[in-house]
Scaffold this active site. Structure first.
Site, PDB file in Angstrom:
ATOM      1  N   CYS A 185      -6.980   0.480  -5.561  1.00  0.00           N
ATOM      2  CA  CYS A 185      -6.069   0.856  -6.667  1.00  0.00           C
ATOM      3  C   CYS A 185      -5.333  -0.375  -7.219  1.00  0.00           C
ATOM      4  O   CYS A 185      -4.864  -0.580  -8.327  1.00  0.00           O
ATOM      5  CB  CYS A 185      -5.055   1.804  -6.023  1.00  0.00           C
ATOM      6  SG  CYS A 185      -4.130   1.663  -4.749  1.00  0.00           S
ATOM      7  N   HIS A 213       7.941  -0.143   1.123  1.00  0.00           N
ATOM      8  CA  HIS A 213       9.373  -0.553   0.714  1.00  0.00           C
ATOM      9  C   HIS A 213       9.033  -1.976   0.270  1.00  0.00           C
ATOM     10  O   HIS A 213       8.424  -2.837   0.782  1.00  0.00           O
ATOM     11  CB  HIS A 213      10.203  -0.522   1.924  1.00  0.00           C
ATOM     12  CG  HIS A 213      11.426  -1.143   1.717  1.00  0.00           C
ATOM     13  ND1 HIS A 213      12.557  -0.532   0.724  1.00  0.00           N
ATOM     14  CD2 HIS A 213      12.306  -2.239   2.195  1.00  0.00           C
ATOM     15  CE1 HIS A 213      13.693  -1.366   0.597  1.00  0.00           C
ATOM     16  NE2 HIS A 213      13.359  -2.259   1.288  1.00  0.00           N
TER      17      HIS A 213
END
Length: 171
Positions: free
Chosen positions: A49, A108
């Protein structure tokens, strides 16, 4: 579905007003699909991706899987740290519910950058910035932070450093 059966192509001219669309797609204004007015678009395959997102953003097949793999496998020792303005890390972060740590993690983002001779961890989850130290301590911090998979490291460099490729020392 045939191209003529598709919905009307995306037209950015109305969004941008009279502003010229950048030529990033092989001579077509703003698009690299080869069809006027139709954006270049790579579909997701084999968890690539980031590669597809970058190529879609640049509107052409700018980066191949082999090139992306080579970039991702360069050792931290080859980074020319003085030429890097900052580091963005995407690392797994434990999910907590109050004081209870759940056996889950989610991505994160955090940043590291120099202030004077030292590097600081500016993670938004920290109460205050944390001093990492000089370049050797930075390399160890990056190695440790990037060890758990999946992790990503993005370098923030000036345009001239990027164009010259001097963020990486020669092999």
């Amino acid at each position: 579905m045939a191209l003529e059966d598709a919905q009307a192509p995306l037209d950015l001219r109305g969004v941008l007003g009279d502003q010229e669309l950048p030529d990033v797609g092989g001579g077509l204004p703003g698009f690299g699909s080869g069809v006027p007015g139709v954006p270049y678009h790579e579909r997701q395959r084999r968890q690539l991706c980031a590669l597809h997102a970058l190529n879609n953003l640049l509107q052409r097949p700018w980066l191949s899987q082999a090139q992306a793999d080579r970039i991702c496998q360069r050792p931290l020792e080859r980074l020319c740290v003085p030429r890097v303005l900052g580091f963005l890390l995407n690392v797994p972060s434990r999910v907590t519910l109050g004081a209870l740590a759940l056996p889950l993690s989610r991505p994160h983002w955090l940043c590291v950058r120099p202030f004077g001779p030292a590097f600081y961890n500016l993670d938004s989850k920290l109460a205050t910035p944390t001093r990492i130290g000089a370049e050797p301590q930075l390399r160890e911090f990056l190695r440790s932070a990037l060890a758990p998979a999946p992790s990503e490291l993005f370098l923030v460099v000036s345009r001239d450093v990027e164009e010259a490729g001097t963020w990486l020392s020669p092999e």
